[in-house]
Write a protein that holds these residues in place. Sequence first.
Motif, PDB file in Angstrom:
ATOM      1  N   TYR A 169     -14.604 -13.298 -13.880  1.00  0.00           N
ATOM      2  CA  TYR A 169     -15.697 -13.108 -12.943  1.00  0.00           C
ATOM      3  C   TYR A 169     -15.409 -12.099 -11.825  1.00  0.00           C
ATOM      4  N   PHE A 170     -14.155 -11.966 -11.441  1.00  0.00           N
ATOM      5  CA  PHE A 170     -13.842 -11.138 -10.273  1.00  0.00           C
ATOM      6  C   PHE A 170     -13.072  -9.896 -10.711  1.00  0.00           C
ATOM      7  N   TYR A 171     -13.620  -8.741 -10.375  1.00  0.00           N
ATOM      8  CA  TYR A 171     -13.032  -7.472 -10.795  1.00  0.00           C
ATOM      9  C   TYR A 171     -13.004  -6.529  -9.608  1.00  0.00           C
ATOM     10  N   GLU A 172     -11.829  -6.129  -9.199  1.00  0.00           N
ATOM     11  CA  GLU A 172     -11.692  -5.184  -8.095  1.00  0.00           C
ATOM     12  C   GLU A 172     -10.731  -4.079  -8.520  1.00  0.00           C
ATOM     13  N   PRO A 173     -11.265  -2.918  -8.929  1.00  0.00           N
ATOM     14  CA  PRO A 173     -10.397  -1.848  -9.425  1.00  0.00           C
ATOM     15  C   PRO A 173      -9.522  -1.199  -8.368  1.00  0.00           C
ATOM     16  N   ALA A 174      -9.920  -1.274  -7.075  1.00  0.00           N
ATOM     17  CA  ALA A 174      -9.068  -0.705  -6.016  1.00  0.00           C
ATOM     18  C   ALA A 174      -7.877  -1.636  -5.813  1.00  0.00           C
ATOM     19  N   ASP A 175      -6.837  -1.417  -6.614  1.00  0.00           N
ATOM     20  CA  ASP A 175      -5.795  -2.425  -6.776  1.00  0.00           C
ATOM     21  C   ASP A 175      -4.408  -2.007  -6.323  1.00  0.00           C
ATOM     22  N   ALA A 176      -4.294  -0.857  -5.650  1.00  0.00           N
ATOM     23  CA  ALA A 176      -2.948  -0.379  -5.334  1.00  0.00           C
ATOM     24  C   ALA A 176      -2.930   0.361  -4.002  1.00  0.00           C
ATOM     25  N   ASP A 177      -1.761   0.330  -3.348  1.00  0.00           N
ATOM     26  CA  ASP A 177      -1.573   1.016  -2.076  1.00  0.00           C
ATOM     27  C   ASP A 177      -1.671   2.530  -2.237  1.00  0.00           C
ATOM     28  N   LEU A 178      -1.335   3.022  -3.413  1.00  0.00           N
ATOM     29  CA  LEU A 178      -1.571   4.405  -3.808  1.00  0.00           C
ATOM     30  C   LEU A 178      -2.242   4.370  -5.177  1.00  0.00           C
ATOM     31  N   PRO A 179      -3.011   5.409  -5.545  1.00  0.00           N
ATOM     32  CA  PRO A 179      -3.808   5.324  -6.771  1.00  0.00           C
ATOM     33  C   PRO A 179      -2.962   5.079  -8.018  1.00  0.00           C
ATOM     34  N   SER A 180      -3.325   4.051  -8.776  1.00  0.00           N
ATOM     35  CA  SER A 180      -2.700   3.839 -10.076  1.00  0.00           C
ATOM     36  C   SER A 180      -3.300   4.817 -11.078  1.00  0.00           C
ATOM     37  N   GLU A 181      -2.596   5.045 -12.171  1.00  0.00           N
ATOM     38  CA  GLU A 181      -3.046   6.018 -13.163  1.00  0.00           C
ATOM     39  C   GLU A 181      -3.267   5.333 -14.505  1.00  0.00           C
ATOM     40  N   ALA A 182      -4.365   5.697 -15.163  1.00  0.00           N
ATOM     41  CA  ALA A 182      -4.683   5.168 -16.482  1.00  0.00           C
ATOM     42  C   ALA A 182      -4.866   6.336 -17.446  1.00  0.00           C
ATOM     43  N   ALA A 183      -4.729   6.053 -18.735  1.00  0.00           N
ATOM     44  CA  ALA A 183      -4.906   7.074 -19.769  1.00  0.00           C
ATOM     45  C   ALA A 183      -6.259   6.883 -20.452  1.00  0.00           C
ATOM     46  N   GLU A 379     -16.905 -13.325  12.620  1.00  0.00           N
ATOM     47  CA  GLU A 379     -15.941 -12.350  13.146  1.00  0.00           C
ATOM     48  C   GLU A 379     -14.554 -12.957  13.331  1.00  0.00           C
ATOM     49  N   ALA A 380     -14.487 -14.206  13.747  1.00  0.00           N
ATOM     50  CA  ALA A 380     -13.181 -14.852  13.929  1.00  0.00           C
ATOM     51  C   ALA A 380     -12.458 -14.974  12.596  1.00  0.00           C
ATOM     52  N   LEU A 381     -13.177 -15.351  11.562  1.00  0.00           N
ATOM     53  CA  LEU A 381     -12.568 -15.459  10.245  1.00  0.00           C
ATOM     54  C   LEU A 381     -12.214 -14.087   9.696  1.00  0.00           C
ATOM     55  N   ALA A 382     -13.061 -13.097   9.968  1.00  0.00           N
ATOM     56  CA  ALA A 382     -12.774 -11.733   9.510  1.00  0.00           C
ATOM     57  C   ALA A 382     -11.448 -11.224  10.075  1.00  0.00           C
ATOM     58  N   GLU A 383     -11.137 -11.603  11.312  1.00  0.00           N
ATOM     59  CA  GLU A 383      -9.893 -11.154  11.940  1.00  0.00           C
ATOM     60  C   GLU A 383      -8.660 -11.687  11.230  1.00  0.00           C
ATOM     61  N   THR A 384      -8.795 -12.764  10.492  1.00  0.00           N
ATOM     62  CA  THR A 384      -7.648 -13.332   9.763  1.00  0.00           C
ATOM     63  C   THR A 384      -7.402 -12.602   8.449  1.00  0.00           C
ATOM     64  N   HIS A 385      -8.267 -11.621   8.125  1.00  0.00           N
ATOM     65  CA  HIS A 385      -8.130 -10.841   6.892  1.00  0.00           C
ATOM     66  C   HIS A 385      -8.036  -9.355   7.258  1.00  0.00           C
ATOM     67  N   PRO A 386      -6.887  -8.894   7.745  1.00  0.00           N
ATOM     68  CA  PRO A 386      -6.792  -7.509   8.191  1.00  0.00           C
ATOM     69  C   PRO A 386      -6.898  -6.500   7.041  1.00  0.00           C
ATOM     70  N   TYR A 387      -7.307  -5.288   7.390  1.00  0.00           N
ATOM     71  CA  TYR A 387      -7.438  -4.190   6.436  1.00  0.00           C
ATOM     72  C   TYR A 387      -6.132  -3.937   5.706  1.00  0.00           C
ATOM     73  N   ARG A 388      -6.241  -3.697   4.404  1.00  0.00           N
ATOM     74  CA  ARG A 388      -5.090  -3.316   3.591  1.00  0.00           C
ATOM     75  C   ARG A 388      -5.468  -2.089   2.770  1.00  0.00           C
ATOM     76  N   ARG A 389      -4.695  -1.025   2.895  1.00  0.00           N
ATOM     77  CA  ARG A 389      -5.025   0.198   2.172  1.00  0.00           C
ATOM     78  C   ARG A 389      -5.067  -0.074   0.672  1.00  0.00           C
ATOM     79  N   ALA A 390      -6.125   0.391   0.020  1.00  0.00           N
ATOM     80  CA  ALA A 390      -6.281   0.189  -1.415  1.00  0.00           C
ATOM     81  C   ALA A 390      -7.087   1.351  -1.987  1.00  0.00           C
ATOM     82  N   TYR A 391      -6.600   1.918  -3.077  1.00  0.00           N
ATOM     83  CA  TYR A 391      -7.248   3.061  -3.713  1.00  0.00           C
ATOM     84  C   TYR A 391      -7.818   2.675  -5.075  1.00  0.00           C
ATOM     85  N   LEU A 392      -8.892   3.362  -5.461  1.00  0.00           N
ATOM     86  CA  LEU A 392      -9.347   3.296  -6.840  1.00  0.00           C
ATOM     87  C   LEU A 392      -8.374   4.055  -7.736  1.00  0.00           C
ATOM     88  N   PRO A 393      -8.310   3.715  -9.016  1.00  0.00           N
ATOM     89  CA  PRO A 393      -7.391   4.423  -9.918  1.00  0.00           C
ATOM     90  C   PRO A 393      -7.831   5.861 -10.180  1.00  0.00           C
TER      91      PRO A 393
END
Length: 405
Positions: A169-183, A379-393
Amino acid sequence: MPASTIADIRTITCSPGRNFVTLKIVCEDGTYGVGDATLNGRELAVASYLADHVAPCLIGRDAHRIEDIWQYLYRGAYWRRGPVTMSAIAAVDMALWDIKAKRAGMPLYQLLGGAAREGCMVYGHANGETIDDTIEAARDYAAQGYRAIRLQAGVPGLAKTYGVSSDRYFYEPADADLPSEAAWATHKYLPSVAPLFAAARDALGWDVHLLHDVHHRLTPIEAARLGKDLEPFRPFWIEDPVPAENQQGFRLIRQHTTTPIAVGEVFNSIWDAKQLIEEQLIDYIRATVVHAGGITHLRRIAALADLYRIRTGCHGATDLSPVSMAAALHFGLSIPNFGVQEYMRHTEATDAVFPHAYRFADGMMHPGDAPGLGVDIDEALAETHPYRRAYLPVNRLEDGSMHDW
């Protein structure tokens, strides 16, 4: 100052499983509205655009003047369009519509002309490493009442395939701190799609709409071949068969297949869709409320499309927050040429940060009848989930050269 004067604007960036950028506009009397400004993989660019360039220009303005503010932000920027600018404008636009509908004491779709249907048909994502896995997932969606299902299966010979996730059910392709590569290998992909649709028709029958996403990976003649291969199975659409920069390519596809075509999730304005719509080269326009300038601008795109019997099929992946989903449902419920709405479920963590009134039943969704958009941000709950860099492949062909992801 009038009660509707804009007194404060806040940009909230959080990551309850994936990154979201949310704009909150507060009026003098405390009435506030929220808007989605998420641009997957480039979130901080929009956050900065809003905080550093847009917010200072809006303090003191009348929140009721939605059209004037839209034109001010679009025409006044000089450097028009583009995903960053239009996502920022969209966030402002959503928040202002939210405020106006709250002040009117009614759900937004009522201000947009009222409901044109009982609900918005949505499609779910059935995917798996094999055709059998995908069919099993599709049966599950059909059992839940879905009337439309997107089919994506692994391609034999490729280690990773777009649209195939480890979670049903849950799909999030932005899965890496730097872009992953696929063939990618088109000659391996093309023969795999028709057998998937044949198996789906055998398993599900003909009362369920079947969709497929190509994700901009083919040439026009390859897309035409795929369309012809799928014609016996009557797909609802093939999505993004080719990159849309060269829109004449869609004319070539049209010459060879009657399979319906959907495109536009990366479009930013009506100008991106104008030729495709006016020349009737597509059947569904997939521009989104967040990336195409908000409800105000998306209504213009839909009105143009309606002249040519083209329907909407707005992108609705999890890189759009529940704020966008709510806005898309109010929009879809109210326009005459709605087609279908993509629906990918958000995680429980995301739903907790963004409590909402929209609901799913019998294959359709409804935005609910809470005043405004019917969605909020904790907003209080949002603050407990800080930004994390994530790139699309990114994608490479088997010889190592870059390809469209």
